[in-house]
Design an enzyme around this catalytic site. Sequence first.
Site, PDB file in Angstrom:
ATOM      1  N   ALA A  71      42.623  56.170  29.256  1.00 52.52           N
ATOM      2  CA  ALA A  71      42.599  55.040  28.323  1.00 52.52           C
ATOM      3  C   ALA A  71      43.591  55.240  27.184  1.00 52.52           C
ATOM      4  O   ALA A  71      43.486  56.183  26.413  1.00 52.52           O
ATOM      5  CB  ALA A  71      41.192  54.866  27.755  1.00 52.52           C
ATOM      6  N   SER A  72      44.569  54.339  27.096  1.00 51.62           N
ATOM      7  CA  SER A  72      45.542  54.342  26.004  1.00 51.62           C
ATOM      8  C   SER A  72      46.335  53.052  26.119  1.00 51.62           C
ATOM      9  O   SER A  72      46.674  52.630  27.222  1.00 51.62           O
ATOM     10  CB  SER A  72      46.485  55.550  26.101  1.00 51.62           C
ATOM     11  OG  SER A  72      47.245  55.701  24.921  1.00 51.62           O
TER      12      SER A  72
ATOM     13  N   LYS B 227      52.510  58.354  22.919  1.00 48.91           N
ATOM     14  CA  LYS B 227      52.205  59.300  23.994  1.00 48.91           C
ATOM     15  C   LYS B 227      52.527  60.739  23.582  1.00 48.91           C
ATOM     16  O   LYS B 227      51.787  61.671  23.909  1.00 48.91           O
ATOM     17  CB  LYS B 227      52.965  58.922  25.259  1.00 48.91           C
ATOM     18  CG  LYS B 227      52.651  57.540  25.805  1.00 48.91           C
ATOM     19  CD  LYS B 227      51.183  57.315  26.099  1.00 48.91           C
ATOM     20  CE  LYS B 227      50.712  57.975  27.362  1.00 48.91           C
ATOM     21  NZ  LYS B 227      49.325  57.564  27.721  1.00 48.91           N
TER      22      LYS B 227
END
Length: 326
Positions: free
Chosen positions: A85-86, A167
Site C-alpha cells: 500500500a502506497s 519511494k
Amino acid sequence: MSGEGKVVCVTGASGYIASWLVKLLLARGYTVHATVRSLDDPKKIEHLLALDGAKERLSLFEANLTAEGSFDSAIDGCVCVFHTASPVMFSVDDPKTKLLDPALKGTLNVLKSAAKVKSLKRVVLTSSIATVMYGVKLPESGGVVDETWFSDRVVCEEIEWWYNVSKITAEDAAVRFSKENGLDLVVINPGYVIGPLLQPTLNFTSEGFMSFIETGKDVFPDDINILVDVRDTATAHILAFEKPEANGRYCVVGDVVRASKIMMILDNLYPDRGYSLRYNKDKCVEALPYNVSKAKAESLGLEFTPLEVSLKDTIESLKEKKFMNL
C-alpha cells in the site's frame, strides 16, 4: 501447497500488484488477511472476494495508512506481511499530503504493527525501481544497473520527482526501522508494471501505458521503458518470503526497451492498427544505454514473462474491461 496453514497479510490489497499477489497466495494455499481503505466500496473488494479460495481463506480488514495501530488486527497471527500500500501518482499538486506522508507514515505504521507480532517471520516491502536509478549518472552503453544502485533523493527533490522521493523515503525508513527493531525485511524494486488487470478500476500505471499505446506518448524520457509483468512482480514477492536465503533488495525488471521496439511488437500483434507508422526502423538499431540486472531476482527462481506476452495480455485485458477499443 507451499502456503497451507500459513497466514499472511497483504496491505493495499485492492491495488494492481496486490490483487495479483492475493490471487497467487490463495492459489498456493495461504490464508490471507487483506487490508483495504474501505470495506464499503465494492470496487475495492468484490474482485478479491471472487478469487478462487477467497471464501475459505480470505479475510478483509479496513486500515488507514496514516493511522497508527490501524494494521494491528490484520497483521496479528501472520508469518509475513506484504506491504504494497502506497500512493502512485507522477503529477501531484500537494506532494506532502498526497504522496510523501502516506508513503512514509504508512510504511512505519505497518512496520510498527508487524514488530508487535511474535509469529512474524518476514516483511516484504513493495518499493520501486524509482529508488534505484534516478538522479544518478547512468552507465555507459551496455552497462548494468543492479541492487547496489541508489537514487539520489536530493536530485529527485530538486527536479520535483515526488513519486521517486516518496519511494526513496519509505524504503530508507523501512530499512532503518527493521534494523533497529529486529525485523527481517526484503525489498522488491519493480520497474513500470504492465500486464492484465484484476481490479475493476483503471490503475495509474495501466492508464499511463494505455495512453502511450494509443497516442505514442512516451511514459519515460528518452523513449526508454523499464517494464515488468504484474504477475512476475507478485510472484517475486512470494518467492522473497518463501526462500529463506532472500535478503536485501531485488530489482524486478523484465525488459528495458525503446518505445520503437514496443511499437514493432504491437505492429506484429495488431497489424491493422498502423503502429508501424509511429517508428522509424532506422532508429531501432541503436543500442540501449543500459540494462537492469535480472540475476538476483532469477536467483529466487523467478522466470520473467516474455514482453510480447505481457503486451498482448495488457491490451486484451484493457479491451475486456472496456478501457480501450482496439
